[in-house]
Design an enzyme around this catalytic site. Structure first.
Site, PDB file in Angstrom:
ATOM      1  N   CYS A 231       0.818  -1.228   0.000  1.00  0.00           N
ATOM      2  CA  CYS A 231       0.000   0.000   0.000  1.00  0.00           C
ATOM      3  C   CYS A 231       0.846   1.271   0.000  1.00  0.00           C
ATOM      4  O   CYS A 231       0.622   2.187  -0.794  1.00  0.00           O
ATOM      5  CB  CYS A 231      -0.981  -0.013   1.173  1.00  0.00           C
ATOM      6  SG  CYS A 231      -0.225   0.089   2.813  1.00  0.00           S
TER       7      CYS A 231
ATOM      8  N   HIS B 195      -2.501   1.334   6.963  1.00  0.00           N
ATOM      9  CA  HIS B 195      -2.888   1.241   5.551  1.00  0.00           C
ATOM     10  C   HIS B 195      -3.060   2.644   4.981  1.00  0.00           C
ATOM     11  O   HIS B 195      -3.398   3.588   5.700  1.00  0.00           O
ATOM     12  CB  HIS B 195      -4.195   0.459   5.401  1.00  0.00           C
ATOM     13  CG  HIS B 195      -4.507   0.112   3.973  1.00  0.00           C
ATOM     14  ND1 HIS B 195      -3.802  -0.829   3.260  1.00  0.00           N
ATOM     15  CD2 HIS B 195      -5.442   0.610   3.108  1.00  0.00           C
ATOM     16  CE1 HIS B 195      -4.290  -0.919   2.028  1.00  0.00           C
ATOM     17  NE2 HIS B 195      -5.269  -0.049   1.911  1.00  0.00           N
TER      18      HIS B 195
ATOM     19  N   HIS C 192      -5.730   2.054  -4.298  1.00  0.00           N
ATOM     20  CA  HIS C 192      -4.836   1.493  -3.275  1.00  0.00           C
ATOM     21  C   HIS C 192      -4.452   0.064  -3.632  1.00  0.00           C
ATOM     22  O   HIS C 192      -5.064  -0.578  -4.497  1.00  0.00           O
ATOM     23  CB  HIS C 192      -5.497   1.544  -1.895  1.00  0.00           C
ATOM     24  CG  HIS C 192      -6.599   0.534  -1.693  1.00  0.00           C
ATOM     25  ND1 HIS C 192      -6.823  -0.101  -0.487  1.00  0.00           N
ATOM     26  CD2 HIS C 192      -7.544   0.040  -2.544  1.00  0.00           C
ATOM     27  CE1 HIS C 192      -7.851  -0.932  -0.604  1.00  0.00           C
ATOM     28  NE2 HIS C 192      -8.306  -0.860  -1.831  1.00  0.00           N
TER      29      HIS C 192
END
Length: 373
Positions: A283, A331, A343
């Protein structure tokens, strides 16, 4: 907003972001409309996900499996951040050690040269017999010659003192460099152990999640994927229903457009923990490379991106900003406008578009600007 209006909104937004190619705009529209990201009439998302019941409580079983798998991947993602941070420190310590080694080598060469000078000065004094200037005055038949010798002697003594002082300071510096290098080696060893521990935890959690999924039949896997999507859609719809998009702009900065263009061009590439492209990403690896493509260097991990980059209020978010998720900042995704982010989700998934509100938002950071702008 109906399906046609949503598609037109995405096309307009895509043109505004500088995204190239009609295929991306169409694919984006399809994804956004299908997942309700544009706040359309997604009646199925107005309620909590409710999988169709099946004999033996399969729906409840699948939901428990979903939560367990999600927990395992979340733990793996936290460990991935730990791994990336340790890897960054390993590289930093290695560079510092190389720099120190070069400094020590240069210092040792200088020390050897000073010792040679000190030896030459000592030999010169030995050749004069080391007679004090007062005695030389009594023994000298020529006062003028004595004065010249006395001046040379004084200069020689000053030179010796200067060399000794330089030797003393340089030896002290070298000792300090050696201690620093020793400390760096210890830190490097500790960072490597952290990295290895994080790698083991990541692999253990991913293996456990895959093992859990492998026990499911093909139809169960399909229903599990739908359950995950429904959960994300429900969270997104709830976020949209709060009216959050009323104040959020769809206008990106010039650098933001470049970052979005890079990030969206990676859609479909696999998530791999620790990866920073160009073929696979985790990510924060995706956001790092996207902003590098836009001419900005940002921290490697989502936790450091949250800690170091300027923060902006959610209502002031604009395309290109990074949305940080979960209370531990484990994240990150890039906001692309119209309530969506791009993402890299987790192992077994690909870079994709999803709702910005589909996960718990910790906050928003802006790589290319002052938080007040």
């Amino acid at each position: 907003m109906g399906s046609q209006g949503a598609q037109q909104g995405v096309r307009d937004a895509s043109a505004g972001w500088g995204l190239r190619g009609g295929r991306l705009a169409v694919c984006t529209a399809v994804v956004l409309c299908a997942t309700g990201l544009l706040g359309g009439t997604a009646t199925a998302a107005q309620r909590s996900p409710d999988p169709a019941p099946s004999p033996g409580g399969e729906a409840r079983h699948l939901d428990e499996v979903r939560k367990e798998i999600e927990g395992l991947y979340r733990t793996a993602e936290r460990a991935t951040d730990d791994y990336n941070a340790a890897e960054e420190q390993v590289q930093l310590q290695q560079k510092k050690i190389v720099q120190l080694a070069r400094t020590i080598d240069s210092g040792q060469q200088r020390l050897a040269a000073l010792k040679r000078r000190a030896g030459a000065l000592a030999s010169a004094q030995y050749r004069t017999g080391g007679i004090p200037p007062e005695a030389q005055l009594l023994l000298s038949p020529d006062p003028e010659s004595f004065l010249a010798n006395a001046d040379l002697t004084r200069k020689g003594q000053q030179a010796v003192k200067g060399v000794i002082s330089q030797l003393t300071h340089l030896q002290s510096d070298l000792q300090g460099y050696a201690q620093d290098a020793s400390h760096r080696w210890e830190q490097l060893d500790a960072d490597r152990r952290k990295k290895d521990a994080a790698r083991k935890e990541i692999n253990d959690r991913i293996d456990a999640a895959k093992k859990l999924e492998s026990r499911l039949a093909a139809k169960e896997k399909e229903r599990l994927r739908k359950l995950e999507d429904d959960q994300a859609l429900f969270a997104q719809q709830k976020w949209l229903d709060s009216g959050v998009l009323r104040d959020i702009t769809n206008k990106a900065s010039e650098q933001g457009k470049k970052a979005i263009s890079y990030a969206t061009s990676q859609i479909g590439k696999d998530y791999v923990w620790g990866a920073v492209g160009p073929d696979t990403f985790d990510c924060s690896g995706l956001t790092l490379r996207s902003w590098q493509a836009a001419g900005r260097t940002i921290p490697r991990t989502s936790q450091e991106q949250w800690r170091q980059l300027p923060r902006v209020a959610l209502k002031d978010m604009r395309p290109g900003d990074l949305v940080i998720y979960f209370s531990d900042a484990s994240h990150v995704g890039m906001y692309v406008g119209d309530g969506a982010i791009v993402h890299a989700p987790r192992p077994g998934r690909q870079v994709t578009l999803t709702g910005a509100g589909s996960m718990p938002i910790l906050g928003v950071v802006r790589p290319d600007g002052d938080p007040a702008r």
